[in-house]
Scaffold this motif. Sequence first.
Motif, PDB file in Angstrom:
ATOM      1  N   CYS A 275      11.235  -0.831   1.319  1.00 20.60           N
ATOM      2  CA  CYS A 275      10.302  -1.544   0.896  1.00 20.60           C
ATOM      3  C   CYS A 275       9.353  -0.931  -0.259  1.00 20.60           C
ATOM      4  CB  CYS A 275       9.378  -1.996   2.002  1.00 20.60           C
ATOM      5  SG  CYS A 275      10.383  -2.893   3.316  1.00 20.60           S
ATOM      6  N   ALA A 276      10.038  -0.086  -0.959  1.00 23.93           N
ATOM      7  CA  ALA A 276       9.195   0.729  -1.953  1.00 23.93           C
ATOM      8  C   ALA A 276       8.854  -0.444  -2.972  1.00 23.93           C
ATOM      9  CB  ALA A 276      10.100   1.669  -2.649  1.00 23.93           C
ATOM     10  N   GLU A 277       9.571  -1.304  -3.432  1.00 24.75           N
ATOM     11  CA  GLU A 277       9.058  -2.287  -4.350  1.00 24.75           C
ATOM     12  C   GLU A 277       7.911  -3.170  -3.876  1.00 24.75           C
ATOM     13  OE1 GLU A 277      10.809  -6.125  -6.904  1.00 24.75           O
ATOM     14  OE2 GLU A 277      12.049  -4.628  -6.018  1.00 24.75           O
ATOM     15  N   GLU A 278       7.926  -3.443  -2.582  1.00 27.91           N
ATOM     16  CA  GLU A 278       6.911  -4.205  -2.096  1.00 27.91           C
ATOM     17  C   GLU A 278       5.440  -3.359  -1.897  1.00 27.91           C
ATOM     18  OE1 GLU A 278      10.470  -6.215  -1.177  1.00 27.91           O
ATOM     19  OE2 GLU A 278       9.929  -4.238  -1.094  1.00 27.91           O
ATOM     20  N   ASN A 279       5.642  -2.288  -1.418  1.00 32.85           N
ATOM     21  CA  ASN A 279       4.564  -1.184  -1.376  1.00 32.85           C
ATOM     22  C   ASN A 279       4.052  -1.144  -2.595  1.00 32.85           C
ATOM     23  OD1 ASN A 279       3.131   0.734   0.218  1.00 32.85           O
ATOM     24  ND2 ASN A 279       3.885   2.076  -1.320  1.00 32.85           N
ATOM     25  N   ALA A 280       4.686  -0.942  -3.712  1.00 31.58           N
ATOM     26  CA  ALA A 280       3.965  -0.580  -4.975  1.00 31.58           C
ATOM     27  C   ALA A 280       3.366  -1.971  -5.310  1.00 31.58           C
ATOM     28  CB  ALA A 280       5.255  -0.424  -5.866  1.00 31.58           C
ATOM     29  N   LYS A 281       3.962  -3.044  -5.201  1.00 31.65           N
ATOM     30  CA  LYS A 281       3.236  -4.337  -5.667  1.00 31.65           C
ATOM     31  C   LYS A 281       2.055  -4.481  -4.895  1.00 31.65           C
ATOM     32  CE  LYS A 281       7.142  -6.634  -7.723  1.00 31.65           C
ATOM     33  NZ  LYS A 281       8.146  -7.916  -7.251  1.00 31.65           N
ATOM     34  N   LEU A 282       1.909  -3.936  -3.473  1.00 33.85           N
ATOM     35  CA  LEU A 282       0.651  -4.300  -2.813  1.00 33.85           C
ATOM     36  C   LEU A 282      -0.394  -3.233  -3.188  1.00 33.85           C
ATOM     37  CD1 LEU A 282      -0.702  -5.279  -0.405  1.00 33.85           C
ATOM     38  CD2 LEU A 282       0.465  -3.584   1.058  1.00 33.85           C
ATOM     39  N   THR A 283       0.171  -2.018  -3.470  1.00 35.27           N
ATOM     40  CA  THR A 283      -0.761  -0.929  -4.031  1.00 35.27           C
ATOM     41  C   THR A 283      -1.287  -1.125  -5.217  1.00 35.27           C
ATOM     42  OG1 THR A 283       0.414   0.791  -2.672  1.00 35.27           O
ATOM     43  CG2 THR A 283      -0.902   1.419  -4.553  1.00 35.27           C
ATOM     44  N   ASP A 284      -0.475  -1.636  -6.235  1.00 34.28           N
ATOM     45  CA  ASP A 284      -1.197  -2.411  -7.322  1.00 34.28           C
ATOM     46  C   ASP A 284      -2.187  -3.389  -7.453  1.00 34.28           C
ATOM     47  OD1 ASP A 284       0.693  -0.351  -8.678  1.00 34.28           O
ATOM     48  OD2 ASP A 284       2.051  -1.899  -9.388  1.00 34.28           O
ATOM     49  N   CYS A 285      -1.906  -4.450  -6.566  1.00 36.55           N
ATOM     50  CA  CYS A 285      -2.612  -5.395  -6.250  1.00 36.55           C
ATOM     51  C   CYS A 285      -4.281  -4.866  -5.782  1.00 36.55           C
ATOM     52  CB  CYS A 285      -2.356  -6.366  -5.221  1.00 36.55           C
ATOM     53  SG  CYS A 285      -3.404  -7.882  -4.880  1.00 36.55           S
ATOM     54  N   TYR A 286      -4.120  -3.935  -4.988  1.00 38.57           N
ATOM     55  CA  TYR A 286      -5.305  -3.499  -4.403  1.00 38.57           C
ATOM     56  C   TYR A 286      -5.969  -2.756  -5.386  1.00 38.57           C
ATOM     57  CZ  TYR A 286      -8.920  -0.797  -1.672  1.00 38.57           C
ATOM     58  OH  TYR A 286     -10.077  -0.195  -1.518  1.00 38.57           O
ATOM     59  N   TYR A 287      -5.318  -1.744  -6.288  1.00 40.28           N
ATOM     60  CA  TYR A 287      -5.838  -0.878  -7.161  1.00 40.28           C
ATOM     61  C   TYR A 287      -6.664  -2.060  -8.149  1.00 40.28           C
ATOM     62  CZ  TYR A 287      -6.392   2.043 -11.249  1.00 40.28           C
ATOM     63  OH  TYR A 287      -6.838   2.834 -12.467  1.00 40.28           O
ATOM     64  N   GLU A 288      -6.170  -3.164  -8.592  1.00 36.32           N
ATOM     65  CA  GLU A 288      -6.649  -4.044  -9.617  1.00 36.32           C
ATOM     66  C   GLU A 288      -7.788  -4.902  -8.916  1.00 36.32           C
ATOM     67  OE1 GLU A 288      -3.598  -6.556 -11.174  1.00 36.32           O
ATOM     68  OE2 GLU A 288      -2.324  -4.894 -11.844  1.00 36.32           O
ATOM     69  N   LYS A 289      -7.668  -5.328  -7.741  1.00 38.63           N
ATOM     70  CA  LYS A 289      -8.733  -6.279  -7.325  1.00 38.63           C
ATOM     71  C   LYS A 289      -9.700  -5.666  -6.535  1.00 38.63           C
ATOM     72  CE  LYS A 289      -5.645  -9.862  -7.737  1.00 38.63           C
ATOM     73  NZ  LYS A 289      -4.801 -10.931  -7.127  1.00 38.63           N
ATOM     74  N   LYS A 290      -9.348  -4.299  -5.921  1.00 36.65           N
ATOM     75  CA  LYS A 290     -10.161  -3.562  -4.987  1.00 36.65           C
ATOM     76  C   LYS A 290     -10.628  -4.345  -3.777  1.00 36.65           C
ATOM     77  CE  LYS A 290     -10.763  -0.165  -8.135  1.00 36.65           C
ATOM     78  NZ  LYS A 290      -9.486   0.121  -8.483  1.00 36.65           N
TER      79      LYS A 290
END
Length: 78
Positions: free
Chosen positions: A33-48
């Motif tokens: 699930c590396a791709e899903e993890n990356a998208k989740l991490t990116d979302c949190y990074y952007e939205k905090k």
Amino acid sequence: MAQDDNKNPSPTVGNQEDDEPDEWEKRIDNTGCAEENAKLTDCYYEKKDWRECKEEMQRFRDCWKKQGNDQRTDTKDA
């Protein structure tokens, strides 16, 4: 005033970047699930705010279960 080389080492000394994945990346890749993890991490990074990343979190959870990681890691649903 002379610059002290010990206090300001070259950015390449001791911090050389390489293409080898570190232990964390290997563990994430092993989940499938590396791709899903990356998208989740990116979302949190952007939205905090995790609450604004519900769709990404659900996709990660679905992938986690689909890959059988619940059994592999003895994960319990809360």
